[in-house]
Design a protein around this motif. Structure first.
Motif, PDB file in Angstrom:
ATOM      1  N   TYR A  29       9.954 -10.406   0.903  1.00  0.00           N
ATOM      2  CA  TYR A  29       9.805  -9.668   2.163  1.00  0.00           C
ATOM      3  C   TYR A  29       9.781 -10.597   3.373  1.00  0.00           C
ATOM      4  CZ  TYR A  29       4.803 -10.804   1.972  1.00  0.00           C
ATOM      5  OH  TYR A  29       3.609 -11.479   1.931  1.00  0.00           O
ATOM      6  N   GLU A  45      15.327  -4.522   2.321  1.00  0.00           N
ATOM      7  CA  GLU A  45      14.575  -5.235   1.278  1.00  0.00           C
ATOM      8  C   GLU A  45      15.326  -5.261  -0.057  1.00  0.00           C
ATOM      9  OE1 GLU A  45      11.710  -6.691   1.816  1.00  0.00           O
ATOM     10  OE2 GLU A  45      10.987  -5.791   3.677  1.00  0.00           O
ATOM     11  N   GLY A  46      15.864  -4.105  -0.431  1.00  0.00           N
ATOM     12  CA  GLY A  46      16.529  -3.996  -1.730  1.00  0.00           C
ATOM     13  C   GLY A  46      17.702  -4.946  -1.869  1.00  0.00           C
ATOM     14  N   TYR A  49      16.453  -8.468  -2.206  1.00  0.00           N
ATOM     15  CA  TYR A  49      15.900  -8.621  -3.547  1.00  0.00           C
ATOM     16  C   TYR A  49      17.013  -8.827  -4.581  1.00  0.00           C
ATOM     17  CZ  TYR A  49      13.495  -7.376  -7.882  1.00  0.00           C
ATOM     18  OH  TYR A  49      13.014  -7.375  -9.163  1.00  0.00           O
ATOM     19  N   ALA A  50      18.056  -7.997  -4.488  1.00  0.00           N
ATOM     20  CA  ALA A  50      19.191  -8.118  -5.404  1.00  0.00           C
ATOM     21  C   ALA A  50      19.815  -9.503  -5.292  1.00  0.00           C
ATOM     22  CB  ALA A  50      20.221  -7.033  -5.112  1.00  0.00           C
ATOM     23  N   VAL A  53      17.616 -12.122  -6.943  1.00  0.00           N
ATOM     24  CA  VAL A  53      17.788 -12.056  -8.397  1.00  0.00           C
ATOM     25  C   VAL A  53      19.049 -12.818  -8.795  1.00  0.00           C
ATOM     26  CG1 VAL A  53      18.314 -10.513 -10.337  1.00  0.00           C
ATOM     27  CG2 VAL A  53      16.523  -9.891  -8.723  1.00  0.00           C
ATOM     28  N   LYS A  70      -3.095  -6.989  -3.124  1.00  0.00           N
ATOM     29  CA  LYS A  70      -2.848  -5.633  -3.603  1.00  0.00           C
ATOM     30  C   LYS A  70      -1.534  -5.635  -4.360  1.00  0.00           C
ATOM     31  CE  LYS A  70      -0.858  -4.787   0.907  1.00  0.00           C
ATOM     32  NZ  LYS A  70      -0.416  -3.857   1.884  1.00  0.00           N
ATOM     33  N   GLY A  71      -1.484  -4.834  -5.417  1.00  0.00           N
ATOM     34  CA  GLY A  71      -0.243  -4.710  -6.160  1.00  0.00           C
ATOM     35  C   GLY A  71       0.025  -5.855  -7.107  1.00  0.00           C
ATOM     36  N   PRO A  72       1.242  -5.881  -7.669  1.00  0.00           N
ATOM     37  CA  PRO A  72       1.592  -6.873  -8.687  1.00  0.00           C
ATOM     38  C   PRO A  72       1.756  -8.272  -8.085  1.00  0.00           C
ATOM     39  CG  PRO A  72       3.519  -5.589  -8.064  1.00  0.00           C
ATOM     40  CD  PRO A  72       2.355  -5.001  -7.320  1.00  0.00           C
ATOM     41  N   PRO A  73       1.767  -9.326  -8.946  1.00  0.00           N
ATOM     42  CA  PRO A  73       1.994 -10.674  -8.428  1.00  0.00           C
ATOM     43  C   PRO A  73       3.345 -10.763  -7.709  1.00  0.00           C
ATOM     44  CG  PRO A  73       1.835 -10.668 -10.846  1.00  0.00           C
ATOM     45  CD  PRO A  73       1.603  -9.277 -10.392  1.00  0.00           C
ATOM     46  N   ARG A  74       3.392 -11.622  -6.682  1.00  0.00           N
ATOM     47  CA  ARG A  74       4.622 -11.745  -5.894  1.00  0.00           C
ATOM     48  C   ARG A  74       5.385 -12.983  -6.320  1.00  0.00           C
ATOM     49  NH1 ARG A  74       3.890  -7.910  -1.731  1.00  0.00           N
ATOM     50  NH2 ARG A  74       2.497  -6.489  -2.795  1.00  0.00           N
ATOM     51  N   LYS A  75       6.716 -12.874  -6.229  1.00  0.00           N
ATOM     52  CA  LYS A  75       7.544 -14.027  -6.563  1.00  0.00           C
ATOM     53  C   LYS A  75       7.798 -14.865  -5.318  1.00  0.00           C
ATOM     54  CE  LYS A  75      10.184 -12.047 -10.400  1.00  0.00           C
ATOM     55  NZ  LYS A  75      11.482 -11.469 -10.756  1.00  0.00           N
TER      56      LYS A  75
ATOM     57  N   LEU B  65      10.710  -4.317  -8.063  1.00  0.00           N
ATOM     58  CA  LEU B  65      10.996  -4.088  -6.640  1.00  0.00           C
ATOM     59  C   LEU B  65      10.157  -2.930  -6.101  1.00  0.00           C
ATOM     60  CD1 LEU B  65      12.878  -4.433  -4.061  1.00  0.00           C
ATOM     61  CD2 LEU B  65      14.348  -2.735  -5.126  1.00  0.00           C
ATOM     62  N   GLU B  68       6.271  -3.526  -6.039  1.00  0.00           N
ATOM     63  CA  GLU B  68       5.883  -4.396  -4.941  1.00  0.00           C
ATOM     64  C   GLU B  68       5.832  -3.639  -3.617  1.00  0.00           C
ATOM     65  OE1 GLU B  68       7.769  -8.242  -3.599  1.00  0.00           O
ATOM     66  OE2 GLU B  68       7.454  -8.692  -5.722  1.00  0.00           O
ATOM     67  N   HIS B  69       6.872  -2.847  -3.385  1.00  0.00           N
ATOM     68  CA  HIS B  69       6.939  -2.156  -2.098  1.00  0.00           C
ATOM     69  C   HIS B  69       6.038  -0.938  -2.037  1.00  0.00           C
ATOM     70  CE1 HIS B  69       9.659  -4.807  -0.169  1.00  0.00           C
ATOM     71  NE2 HIS B  69      10.434  -4.820  -1.244  1.00  0.00           N
ATOM     72  N   ALA B  71       3.063  -1.045  -3.233  1.00  0.00           N
ATOM     73  CA  ALA B  71       1.800  -1.674  -2.843  1.00  0.00           C
ATOM     74  C   ALA B  71       1.756  -1.956  -1.345  1.00  0.00           C
ATOM     75  CB  ALA B  71       1.594  -2.952  -3.642  1.00  0.00           C
ATOM     76  N   GLN B  78      13.767   1.366   4.302  1.00  0.00           N
ATOM     77  CA  GLN B  78      13.753  -0.079   4.507  1.00  0.00           C
ATOM     78  C   GLN B  78      14.013  -0.813   3.190  1.00  0.00           C
ATOM     79  OE1 GLN B  78      10.838  -0.683   7.623  1.00  0.00           O
ATOM     80  NE2 GLN B  78      10.554  -2.756   6.818  1.00  0.00           N
ATOM     81  N   ILE B  79      13.873  -0.092   2.087  1.00  0.00           N
ATOM     82  CA  ILE B  79      14.153  -0.710   0.784  1.00  0.00           C
ATOM     83  C   ILE B  79      15.615  -0.483   0.380  1.00  0.00           C
ATOM     84  CG2 ILE B  79      13.470  -0.901  -1.636  1.00  0.00           C
ATOM     85  CD1 ILE B  79      10.811   0.431  -0.860  1.00  0.00           C
ATOM     86  N   PHE B  87      23.332  -0.198  -1.799  1.00  0.00           N
ATOM     87  CA  PHE B  87      22.235  -0.954  -2.411  1.00  0.00           C
ATOM     88  C   PHE B  87      22.390  -0.988  -3.930  1.00  0.00           C
ATOM     89  CE2 PHE B  87      18.360  -0.070  -4.866  1.00  0.00           C
ATOM     90  CZ  PHE B  87      17.870  -1.359  -4.939  1.00  0.00           C
ATOM     91  N   PHE B  91      22.848  -4.235  -6.267  1.00  0.00           N
ATOM     92  CA  PHE B  91      21.838  -4.504  -7.287  1.00  0.00           C
ATOM     93  C   PHE B  91      22.473  -4.609  -8.679  1.00  0.00           C
ATOM     94  CE2 PHE B  91      18.771  -2.850 -10.405  1.00  0.00           C
ATOM     95  CZ  PHE B  91      17.772  -3.797 -10.266  1.00  0.00           C
ATOM     96  N   ASN B  94      24.609  -7.709 -10.341  1.00  0.00           N
ATOM     97  CA  ASN B  94      23.969  -8.860 -10.982  1.00  0.00           C
ATOM     98  C   ASN B  94      23.997  -8.798 -12.505  1.00  0.00           C
ATOM     99  OD1 ASN B  94      23.249 -10.060  -8.594  1.00  0.00           O
ATOM    100  ND2 ASN B  94      21.260  -9.052  -8.495  1.00  0.00           N
TER     101      ASN B  94
END
Lengths: 110, 120
Positions: A29, A45-46, A49-50, A53, A70-75, B65, B68-69, B71, B78-79, B87, B91, B94
């Motif tokens: 982000y 964002e998507g 992110y792609a 990856v 908050k939420g899952p671990p971040r990369k 993905l 994370e968002h 949260a 925006q995603i 998108f 995605f 890959n």
């Protein structure tokens, strides 16, 4: 601009993200935010992110997981040696393209 | 849909991953769950990934993905942007090494090589 910039960005976004990571390691982000700050407002964002990856699959970035409040671990993504070499190649290719295109444009106005 | 999954996700380990993925989707708050499911559906129909392991990697990345968002409370647009197909295609690209079309691409290259009289 609209559609054209989207098409043109497709080929260059990898390089742009590598260049941003060369400045400092970052979360996904944060990269999107930096891109938006620099005027790439349509990037979502998507897509970033792609792209991350893909860079990871290609072995151009290193990834570390950091716990998050908050939420899952971040990369956290950082540029590795292969990534730096790839970025250098990207700038060379970019300079080549810019030079050729400028030459075309000058020819046009002559 | 489940039958397709059974066929593609043949391996036991992949089956476990599939169940874990489904459980994670269930935990997602709306509107992230609906969005993730919609992209998943598109991926199943159009990605043509024939390797269960690759497909699970794709789905794991997808759920990462959205978790994370979710949260962060990031707005959906925006995603995935104004064009979610764009998108989804970016995605899915890959994981294209296992697309059925990849084999055909190699075959096309090989055929043209032969036709042009080149030795490979």
């Amino acid at each position: 601009m609209g559609k054209q910039i989207t098409e043109m960005l497709k080929g260059t976004l990898d390089g742009i993200v590598l260049a941003l990571l060369a400045e400092s390691p970052a979360y996904g982000y944060e990269i999107t935010a930096r891109l938006r700050d620099q005027g790439f407002a349509e990037i979502v964002e998507g897509t970033v992110y792609a792209l991350l990856v893909r860079l990871e699959q290609k072995g151009l970035v290193d990834v570390e997981k950091a716990p998050s409040e908050k939420g899952p671990p971040r990369k956290v993504y950082s540029l590795n040696t292969r990534g730096s070499a790839h970025l250098e190649e990207f700038w060379t290719t970019w300079s080549f393209l810019v030079e050729r295109l400028e030459r075309l444009r000058e020819g046009e106005t002559r | 849909m489940n039958k397709i999954i059974e066929k593609v996700v043949g391996d036991l380990g992949d089956k476990r991953r599939w169940r874990q993925y489904k459980a994670r989707v269930k935990e997602l708050p709306e509107p992230y769950r609906a969005t993730c499911s919609a992209v998943e559906r598109y991926a199943m129909y159009f990605s043509g990934i024939t390797n269960g392991n690759t497909m699970m990697t794709m789905l794991d990345n997808l759920i990462d993905l959205f978790e994370e968002h979710a949260a962060d409370g990031t707005p959906i647009r925006q995603i995935v942007g104004e064009d979610p197909v764009e998108f989804a295609e970016t995605f899915l690209a890959n994981y294209s090494q296992d697309h059925w079309i990849a084999k055909e691409r190699r075959r096309l290259q090989e055929s043209i090589r032969k036709a042009a009289g080149e030795t490979s």
